[in-house]
Write a protein that holds these residues in place. Structure first.
Motif, short mmCIF file in Angstrom:
data_model
loop_
_atom_site.label_atom_id
_atom_site.label_comp_id
_atom_site.label_asym_id
_atom_site.label_seq_id
_atom_site.Cartn_x
_atom_site.Cartn_y
_atom_site.Cartn_z
N PRO A 1 0.84 -1.20 0.00
CA PRO A 1 0.00 0.00 0.00
C PRO A 1 0.87 1.25 0.00
CG PRO A 1 -0.70 -1.52 1.71
CD PRO A 1 0.59 -2.05 1.15
N GLY A 2 0.47 2.24 -0.76
CA GLY A 2 1.19 3.49 -0.80
C GLY A 2 2.25 3.58 -1.87
N SER A 3 2.47 2.53 -2.64
CA SER A 3 3.51 2.58 -3.66
C SER A 3 2.99 3.05 -5.02
CB SER A 3 4.17 1.21 -3.82
OG SER A 3 3.24 0.28 -4.36
N ARG A 4 1.69 3.24 -5.14
CA ARG A 4 1.11 3.65 -6.42
C ARG A 4 1.68 4.96 -6.94
NH1 ARG A 4 -3.32 1.98 -9.30
NH2 ARG A 4 -3.90 0.63 -7.58
N PRO A 5 1.82 6.02 -6.12
CA PRO A 5 2.39 7.27 -6.65
C PRO A 5 3.82 7.10 -7.19
CG PRO A 5 1.34 7.69 -4.54
CD PRO A 5 1.35 6.20 -4.74
N MET A 6 4.62 6.30 -6.53
CA MET A 6 5.98 6.07 -6.99
C MET A 6 5.99 5.36 -8.34
SD MET A 6 9.08 3.99 -5.13
CE MET A 6 8.17 2.46 -5.14
N HIS A 7 5.14 4.36 -8.50
CA HIS A 7 5.08 3.62 -9.76
C HIS A 7 4.49 4.49 -10.87
CE1 HIS A 7 6.45 -0.04 -7.98
NE2 HIS A 7 5.45 -0.08 -7.12
N ARG A 8 3.50 5.29 -10.55
CA ARG A 8 2.91 6.18 -11.55
C ARG A 8 3.93 7.22 -12.02
NH1 ARG A 8 -2.21 6.76 -12.76
NH2 ARG A 8 -2.87 5.85 -10.80
N ASP A 9 4.70 7.77 -11.08
CA ASP A 9 5.73 8.74 -11.43
C ASP A 9 6.79 8.12 -12.34
OD1 ASP A 9 7.09 11.30 -11.20
OD2 ASP A 9 8.54 10.22 -9.95
N ALA A 10 7.19 6.91 -12.04
CA ALA A 10 8.19 6.23 -12.87
C ALA A 10 7.63 5.94 -14.27
CB ALA A 10 8.63 4.94 -12.21
N ALA A 11 6.37 5.57 -14.35
CA ALA A 11 5.76 5.24 -15.64
C ALA A 11 5.58 6.48 -16.51
CB ALA A 11 4.42 4.55 -15.42
N GLU A 12 5.29 7.62 -15.89
CA GLU A 12 5.01 8.83 -16.65
C GLU A 12 6.22 9.74 -16.80
OE1 GLU A 12 1.74 10.53 -14.55
OE2 GLU A 12 0.33 9.04 -15.30
N SER A 13 7.37 9.36 -16.30
CA SER A 13 8.54 10.23 -16.32
C SER A 13 9.02 10.54 -17.74
CB SER A 13 9.67 9.64 -15.50
OG SER A 13 10.13 8.45 -16.11
N ILE A 14 8.81 9.65 -18.69
CA ILE A 14 9.29 9.91 -20.05
C ILE A 14 8.45 10.96 -20.76
CG2 ILE A 14 10.31 7.63 -20.26
CD1 ILE A 14 7.90 6.88 -22.02
#
Length: 62
Positions: free
Chosen positions: A33-46
């Protein structure tokens, strides 16, 4: 017991258990729980500087 037999027995038991625990721990870390923002940021960084290149020291263009 010769060297090969010892290593084979070790790999078949304890190392297998350690690797399974490592795999389960990695999956639990990714789905915690709570890791969604980190994964979303990594996915959208490009796509951050899609409209214009970033200036020096600037992270995001809004």
């Amino acid at each position: 017991m010769d060297h090969y037999s010892f290593l084979r027995e070790l790999a078949d038991s304890w190392v297998l258990i350690l690797l399974v625990l490592f795999f389960v721990g990695t999956i639990a870390f990714a789905w915690r729980p709570g890791s969604r923002p980190m994964h979303r940021d990594a996915a959208e960084s490009i796509f951050r500087n899609e409209k214009s290149p970033a200036r020096e020291g600037q992270e995001e263009v809004e």
